[in-house]
Design an enzyme around this catalytic site. Structure first.
Site, short mmCIF file in Angstrom:
data_model
loop_
_atom_site.label_atom_id
_atom_site.label_comp_id
_atom_site.label_asym_id
_atom_site.label_seq_id
_atom_site.Cartn_x
_atom_site.Cartn_y
_atom_site.Cartn_z
N ASP A 1 -0.90 -3.94 -4.79
CA ASP A 1 -2.28 -3.47 -4.67
C ASP A 1 -2.83 -2.94 -6.00
O ASP A 1 -4.03 -3.02 -6.26
CB ASP A 1 -2.39 -2.38 -3.61
CG ASP A 1 -2.36 -2.95 -2.19
OD1 ASP A 1 -2.30 -4.18 -2.06
OD2 ASP A 1 -2.40 -2.16 -1.23
N SER B 1 10.26 -1.29 5.29
CA SER B 1 9.99 0.15 5.24
C SER B 1 9.72 0.64 3.81
O SER B 1 8.73 0.26 3.20
CB SER B 1 11.16 0.90 5.88
OG SER B 1 10.85 2.26 6.08
N LYS C 1 7.94 -3.44 8.63
CA LYS C 1 8.36 -2.21 9.31
C LYS C 1 7.56 -1.05 8.71
O LYS C 1 7.92 -0.52 7.67
CB LYS C 1 9.87 -2.00 9.14
CG LYS C 1 10.49 -0.99 10.09
CD LYS C 1 10.34 0.42 9.62
CE LYS C 1 11.12 1.40 10.50
NZ LYS C 1 10.89 2.81 10.12
#
Length: 564
Positions: free
Chosen positions: A312, A301, A326
């Site tokens: 990224d 999460s 999740k």
């Protein structure tokens, strides 16, 4: 043959009460929409209330209306996805307590040891430490009530309470013949989520975040300032077994690592209001140091949001095992009578567009995490952009700021896969019997250790083996062979030193010792040259962060920027 009996109609008053409670519960979510139900939908509700009454009246054991309704709600929500859930009042309150930055209590870590409520460690500077509570103390009563049959959750709640109030506890302590009775005044206790911060060596800072609560962003800011004062030149951020928490705190932490104006995470759902892009506002001084992030299958999460943004935007190297996956956004709706429902309303996507949520078409595979980690990349010599594991068939390819390929499919795949070494079986066996904790308490009672630089003599392993046999924790045969293996002896020495330090210096000292033999941490430290290469590449390309920020803007903002 089963006997068929006619269903007895319940009295109207009971039927009305049951329907009323159900409508109140559903009304918390749907409000006036209940009034627009069709006749067939109303008939379904009527059948439901009939079933509740039949279960309550005719079930073979005692069952309350509350239990039946709550169980049926759990079953209904489970059909939706793995994370939509009903929170009874007790669970909802625990969730809210856990997300607070502090609570009022004594300041002790407690747990069940040998079925006894035991102090694991007092927290420094709290009422418990000032009153002299020690690791290993057994709390036998709370306000006169014995704890031997008291559930751990109930004991914890009774130790907490309003600020300035008092609680009286009785303590059984080794070497003291009579119970010690203490009346302690509750005070505000910070719920820290940065559980350990320190220098691994003269240039490597280390920070472990265990969850994201209301204070996490500020805790990370304070920890980074502390490490900079101590001379940090590079940072190891440990997110292993961090199950997530509050979205705004994950964004606040990411803001301290990714370039200003870049996308941190995006949410997309079924309705218009579920689409959001969260950008780094640049409220903090950029780290601008080599960064390595540790993750594993327990990272989920909010931890995956942070790791995905770092990966990224190429501001750090991700090391460890693939994360849980999740990526469902839960919105918590309060319900009548103190309950709530955590309802999935959207999905999380990383800045490159990867969906974080793993496939859950099979709940068994989802909870068992049956998928493998994939091939690991060689951590030896290589280029600036190391190739991650190959994608599975059909998985889309995404790209980081620097153009490195990353793949979807759920969770965050590390740039370097490093499996955690399993502890020797004998250590797992002894830990399950609470042997290390008990021996640490016993050792401190008869040994004076003043310096955290103390290291045990190798003969301590043999002393421990004799103690195990004398205390009937293990037989001579169980400790005879394994205790002669050199690798096992080194692991035993490390674990014994950690438990002794926990008893003498506290929980931070315990953790500092354990990380010395953590193979994933050692591998992560060896990958800082790769992190340095990423940092240098970002500096060489200069405006990469600005270009990504333009891509991250909402469409209307991009259009306005173009017109200007």
């Amino acid at each position: 043959m089963l006997e068929s009996r006619p269903i007895m109609r319940r009295p109207w008053r009971l039927a009305a009460a049951t329907v009323f409670l159900l409508v109140l519960a559903l009304g918390g979510l749907f409000g006036d929409r209940l009034l627009a139900l069709s006749d067939s939908e109303r008939e379904g509700l009527r059948q439901y209330t009939e079933l509740v009454e039949v279960a309550h009246r005719h079930y073979g054991g005692d069952v309350s209306y509350r239990d039946v309704v709550h169980s049926s709600v759990h079953g209904m929500l489970r059909k939706l996805d793995p994370h939509t859930s009903f929170l009874p009042p007790e669970s909802y309150q625990r969730m809210r307590d856990r997300q607070q930055g502090s609570f009022f209590g004594l300041g002790i870590l407690v747990g069940m040891r040998d079925d006894q409520l035991t102090v694991i460690a007092p927290l420094e500077g709290t009422p418990a430490s000032r009153m002299g509570l020690r690791a290993g103390d057994i709390i036998t009563t709370i306000d006169g009530d014995p704890t031997d049959t008291m559930p751990l959750d109930e004991a914890v709640q009774r130790l907490k309470g309003p600020k300035g109030t008092q609680v009286t506890i009785s303590i059984a302590r080794r070497g003291v013949s009579q119970p010690l009775e203490m009346t302690i005044t509750r005070a505000e206790i910070p719920q820290t989520t940065v559980r350990y911060v320190g220098m691994l060596d003269d240039q490597t800072g280390y920070m472990r975040i265990t969850e994201f609560s209301r204070s996490t962003g500020q805790e990370v800011e304070n920890a980074l300032a502390q490490l900079r004062r101590q001379g940090m030149k590079r940072l190891l951020l440990d997110l292993r077994n961090n199950g997530g928490g509050l979205l705004d705190q994950a964004i606040g932490v990411a803001d301290q690592f990714v370039p200003r104006g870049t996308l941190i995470v995006e949410t997309r759902g079924r309705i218009r209001d579920s689409f959001h892009k969260y950008l780094a506002e640049g409220e903090h001084e950029p780290l601008d140091l080599p960064l390595v992030v540790l993750v594993n299958s327990g990272s989920a999460s909010a931890a995956e949001i942070l790791a995905g943004a770092i990966q990224d935007h190429d501001v750090g190297v991700i090391v460890g095992m693939p994360t849980w996956g999740k990526g469902l956004v839960q919105t918590v709706y309060s319900m009548p009578y103190g309950s709530a429902v955590a309802l999935t309303t959207a999905n999380y996507y990383t800045p490159s567009g990867r969906l974080i949520q793993r496939d859950y078409s099979s709940f068994y595979d989802y909870y068992a995490h049956a998928e493998g980690a994939g091939p690991a990349e060689d951590a030896g010599d290589g280029g600036v952009q190391p190739a991650p594991p190959l994608p599975k068939e059909g998985e889309p390819v995404y790209h980081t700021d620097l153009g490195r390929p990353v793949y979807g499919g759920g969770g965050i795949t590390p740039d370097f896969v490093v499996e955690a070494e399993d502890e020797p079986e004998i250590l797992q066996f002894l830990a399950a019997r609470n042997a290390f904790f008990r021996f640490g308490i016993d050792y401190i009672d008869r040994t004076d250790i003043e310096s955290p630089d103390w290291r045990p003599d190798p003969a301590l392993v043999d002393e421990f083996a004799d103690w195990l046999v004398s205390q009937r924790v293990a037989s001579p045969e169980e400790v005879g062979g394994p205790f002669q293996e050199e690798a096992t002896r080194q692991s035993l020495l490390n674990r014994l030193r950690a438990e002794i330090f926990n008893s003498r210096f506290g929980n931070d000292a315990w953790y500092r010792v354990l990380i010395e033999r953590d193979n994933q941490i050692q591998a992560a430290v060896g990958l800082f040259p790769r992190a340095q290469e990423l940092l240098a590449s970002r500096h060489d390309l200069g405006g990469v962060g600005t270009r990504m920020a333009e891509r991250a803007r909402p469409d209307e903002e991009q259009e306005a920027a173009t017109q200007e």
